[in-house]
Write a protein that holds these residues in place. Structure first.
Motif, mmCIF file in Angstrom:
data_model
loop_
_atom_site.group_PDB
_atom_site.id
_atom_site.type_symbol
_atom_site.label_atom_id
_atom_site.label_comp_id
_atom_site.label_asym_id
_atom_site.label_seq_id
_atom_site.Cartn_x
_atom_site.Cartn_y
_atom_site.Cartn_z
ATOM 1 N N TRP A 1 0.809 -1.219 0.000
ATOM 2 C CA TRP A 1 0.000 0.000 0.000
ATOM 3 C C TRP A 1 0.845 1.273 0.000
ATOM 4 O O TRP A 1 0.329 2.359 0.233
ATOM 5 N N TRP A 2 2.126 1.165 -0.247
ATOM 6 C CA TRP A 2 3.007 2.319 -0.128
ATOM 7 C C TRP A 2 2.576 3.462 -1.045
ATOM 8 O O TRP A 2 2.647 4.629 -0.670
ATOM 9 N N ASP A 3 2.146 3.159 -2.259
ATOM 10 C CA ASP A 3 1.776 4.186 -3.239
ATOM 11 C C ASP A 3 0.306 4.575 -3.180
ATOM 12 O O ASP A 3 -0.147 5.397 -3.977
ATOM 13 N N LYS A 4 -0.441 4.004 -2.267
ATOM 14 C CA LYS A 4 -1.872 4.317 -2.185
ATOM 15 C C LYS A 4 -2.103 5.516 -1.270
ATOM 16 O O LYS A 4 -1.641 5.524 -0.123
ATOM 17 N N PRO A 5 -2.822 6.556 -1.736
ATOM 18 C CA PRO A 5 -3.151 7.684 -0.856
ATOM 19 C C PRO A 5 -3.966 7.203 0.340
ATOM 20 O O PRO A 5 -4.872 6.380 0.203
ATOM 21 N N GLN A 6 -3.651 7.743 1.503
ATOM 22 C CA GLN A 6 -4.273 7.258 2.739
ATOM 23 C C GLN A 6 -5.301 8.249 3.274
ATOM 24 O O GLN A 6 -5.086 9.457 3.282
ATOM 25 N N ASN A 7 -6.447 7.683 3.718
ATOM 26 C CA ASN A 7 -7.501 8.461 4.379
ATOM 27 C C ASN A 7 -8.022 9.617 3.522
ATOM 28 O O ASN A 7 -8.221 10.731 4.009
ATOM 29 N N VAL A 8 -8.238 9.366 2.231
ATOM 30 C CA VAL A 8 -8.863 10.358 1.357
ATOM 31 C C VAL A 8 -10.363 10.340 1.628
ATOM 32 O O VAL A 8 -11.002 9.283 1.593
ATOM 33 N N GLU A 9 -10.956 11.480 1.899
ATOM 34 C CA GLU A 9 -12.365 11.555 2.256
ATOM 35 C C GLU A 9 -13.242 12.126 1.145
ATOM 36 O O GLU A 9 -14.429 11.829 1.089
ATOM 37 N N CYS A 10 -12.677 12.951 0.273
ATOM 38 C CA CYS A 10 -13.469 13.591 -0.778
ATOM 39 C C CYS A 10 -12.952 13.176 -2.154
ATOM 40 O O CYS A 10 -11.783 13.389 -2.461
ATOM 41 N N PRO A 11 -13.805 12.591 -2.993
ATOM 42 C CA PRO A 11 -13.367 12.184 -4.331
ATOM 43 C C PRO A 11 -13.348 13.364 -5.291
ATOM 44 O O PRO A 11 -13.860 14.451 -4.993
ATOM 45 N N ILE A 12 -12.749 13.160 -6.446
ATOM 46 C CA ILE A 12 -12.762 14.157 -7.507
ATOM 47 C C ILE A 12 -14.110 14.077 -8.224
ATOM 48 O O ILE A 12 -14.581 12.994 -8.565
ATOM 49 N N ARG A 13 -14.711 15.214 -8.448
ATOM 50 C CA ARG A 13 -16.039 15.253 -9.078
ATOM 51 C C ARG A 13 -15.907 15.189 -10.594
ATOM 52 O O ARG A 13 -15.159 15.955 -11.196
ATOM 53 N N VAL A 14 -16.643 14.257 -11.182
ATOM 54 C CA VAL A 14 -16.740 14.125 -12.633
ATOM 55 C C VAL A 14 -18.192 14.383 -13.002
ATOM 56 O O VAL A 14 -19.094 13.814 -12.379
ATOM 57 N N TYR A 15 -18.410 15.226 -14.031
ATOM 58 C CA TYR A 15 -19.752 15.725 -14.269
ATOM 59 C C TYR A 15 -20.398 15.140 -15.515
ATOM 60 O O TYR A 15 -19.729 14.846 -16.521
ATOM 61 N N LYS A 16 -21.710 14.996 -15.427
ATOM 62 C CA LYS A 16 -22.576 14.728 -16.560
ATOM 63 C C LYS A 16 -23.778 15.665 -16.459
ATOM 64 O O LYS A 16 -24.129 16.123 -15.368
ATOM 65 N N THR A 17 -24.390 15.914 -17.585
ATOM 66 C CA THR A 17 -25.601 16.734 -17.590
ATOM 67 C C THR A 17 -26.789 15.892 -17.138
ATOM 68 O O THR A 17 -26.754 14.657 -17.205
ATOM 69 N N PRO A 18 -27.875 16.518 -16.698
ATOM 70 C CA PRO A 18 -29.048 15.739 -16.265
ATOM 71 C C PRO A 18 -29.652 14.898 -17.387
ATOM 72 O O PRO A 18 -30.307 13.890 -17.123
ATOM 73 N N MET A 19 -29.439 15.274 -18.645
ATOM 74 C CA MET A 19 -30.031 14.534 -19.764
ATOM 75 C C MET A 19 -29.138 13.398 -20.258
ATOM 76 O O MET A 19 -29.494 12.694 -21.198
ATOM 77 N N ALA A 20 -27.963 13.206 -19.653
ATOM 78 C CA ALA A 20 -27.038 12.179 -20.132
ATOM 79 C C ALA A 20 -27.602 10.790 -19.881
ATOM 80 O O ALA A 20 -28.427 10.570 -18.981
#
Length: 457
Positions: free
Chosen positions: A258-277
């Motif tokens: 697990w050396w290269d794994k970020p630890q205790n990340v609580e907020c993900p990166i937001r990826v967006y779609k439109t409501p009609m997708a």
């Protein structure tokens, strides 16, 4: 730290009640070593072991992103007390208890993620294993923009517009609707190259850096060095030290994977779609659990034991990735991640045999300790056999010989009682490790004479 504090307080209370007994243990004549070796207190011995176990079971774990949408108009008591307490009790505490009772399972989880992160990183130009880890652990979450929010579609390499967009105007982020975590199959590779941060930026999202991990490793290695030094000077190890030594050994492998794994990340990166997708998602072919309650529980135990539980998860219906999600690894990854930890698990149980000939306060504790050692060495081999037979059954595609099917069925049935036996053995060794502190041999409290390791004339 609260757990360590409570354990230390209970121990100090017990020590004060049994003052004459403990005092006689600490002040007992230790023979010829008195002139060379100093004495260590029982309190310092217990605290050293508890702190090391805490590092190996709480600090060393790198959990997935447990995303929780922000609540509107939340009261302070909910924000600062109830929600954090609920997070600890329902998410972090179960992982801690599993790492305490079945550390091999945490190691298998780490190996599955390590191998799968390597597979993903090779599919995207410029990606590292950290990117693969971040994708697997639920680092990207799909959000729907408000209906009136302006956005610009992200083009594919073929110049075709995609359903993924980038906001191009002002709107409140509180109005964005979280949908589900994203898997690698959900986002085209050329779009991932655009939206994914650099490795340095991903590491910055973690709550731990290389220096912190190095300090933990140094602490565990120092404990191992102390145990080795006691062995070279023929000083006995207490049962608590033997248990701690087993944890430190397997913790070194967990930290490595697990050396290269970020630890205790609580907020993900937001990826967006439109409501009609389009709501359709790729890579969502999942198996269903049996409707019969008994059979369903048997399936769960079997799937979680060999690490293939991801095949039964519909990720588009989850608010965040499951606790032990590893990205649906293939058969090769499952076999490696099941075989190696089982071997190390047998070694983990074998380490407890260091105290096989130790002086126990009672014969009952001696017998229970030895039975537990044998059980902890034997059960992992059942998992190995089950994993091997499972891989053979899948590759034969319905042409598996009858004897393999029968053996596989017997092993699958035995997984439930054997897992209970293993957990009981782990709890037994933990309890005995503390009960034996009431009557230690005099040499057990003799400290290591480190001057003997310094070359001199």
């Amino acid at each position: 730290m609260l757990i360590l504090f409570l354990a230390y307080s209970i121990f100090q209370s017990a020590k004060s009640e049994a003052g004459p007994i403990l005092a006689s243990i600490e002040l007992r004549d230790v023979g010829p070593c008195d002139g060379q070796n100093s004495q260590r207190s029982l309190a310092s011995l217990v605290w050293s072991c508890l702190s090391t176990i805490f590092l190996c079971t709480w600090v060393a774990v790198h959990p997935n992103v447990h995303f929780r949408p922000e609540k509107q108009d939340q009261r302070r008591i909910e924000k600062w007390l109830r929600d954090p307490l609920h997070e600890v009790v329902t998410y972090k505490l179960p992982i801690f208890l599993l790492a305490l009772l079945v550390p091999e399972y945490i190691l298998a989880w780490a190996i599955r993620q390590f191998l799968q992160a390597g597979v993903i990183s090779r599919k995207v130009p410029g990606w590292t294993r950290t990117h693969g880890y971040f994708m697997i652990m639920g680092g990207f979450h799909l959000f729907r923009l408000p209906a009136d929010a302006p956005s610009v579609p992200i083009p594919h390499e073929s110049s075709e517009s995609s359903e993924f967009v980038v906001p191009s105007g002002r709107h409140s982020r509180k109005e964005e609707v979280p949908v589900c975590p994203l898997t690698f199959e959900d986002v085209p590779v050329d779009i991932l190259e655009i939206i994914v941060p650099t490795e340095t930026e991903l590491r910055d999202r973690g709550k731990s850096d290389a220096l912190t991990k190095l300090i933990v490793l140094v602490q565990t290695l120092w404990f191992v060095a102390q145990c080795i030094a006691r062995g070279t000077q023929r000083l006995p190890l207490t049962e608590l030290e033997v248990v701690t030594l087993a944890y430190t050994t397997i913790n070194l492998f967990i930290y490595t994977f697990w050396w290269d794994k970020p630890q205790n990340v609580e907020c993900p990166i937001r990826v967006y779609k439109t409501p009609m997708a389009n709501e359709e998602k790729t890579g969502e072919k999942v198996e269903e659990w049996s409707r019969t309650r008994v059979l369903r529980w048997a399936q769960r135990i079997f799937k979680y034991t060999i690490g293939s539980q991801d095949d039964r998860v519909t990720i588009s219906e989850e608010p965040s990735v499951p606790m032990f999600w590893a990205g649906r690894p293939d058969e090769r990854v499952l076999f490696v991640a099941g075989f190696r930890p089982s071997i190390l698990g047998a070694a983990f149980g074998a380490i407890h045999c260091v105290a096989w000939l130790s002086e126990f306060p009672s014969r009952a504790e001696l017998i229970l300790w030895r039975i537990s050692c044998v059980a902890m060495m034997s059960v992992p081999f059942l998992v190995i056999i089950t994993c091997v037979l499972g891989v053979i059954d899948r590759r034969m595609e319905g042409k598996t010989p009858m004897w393999i099917n029968v053996t596989f069925g017997i092993c699958a049935i035995l997984l439930l009682p054997s897992s209970l036996l293993y957990a009981a053995s782990r709890m037994t060794t933990l309890v005995i490790a503390f009960t034996t502190l009431r009557s230690l041999p005099p040499a057990a409290l003799t400290d290591v004479d480190w001057t003997t390791f310094i070359p001199h004339v």
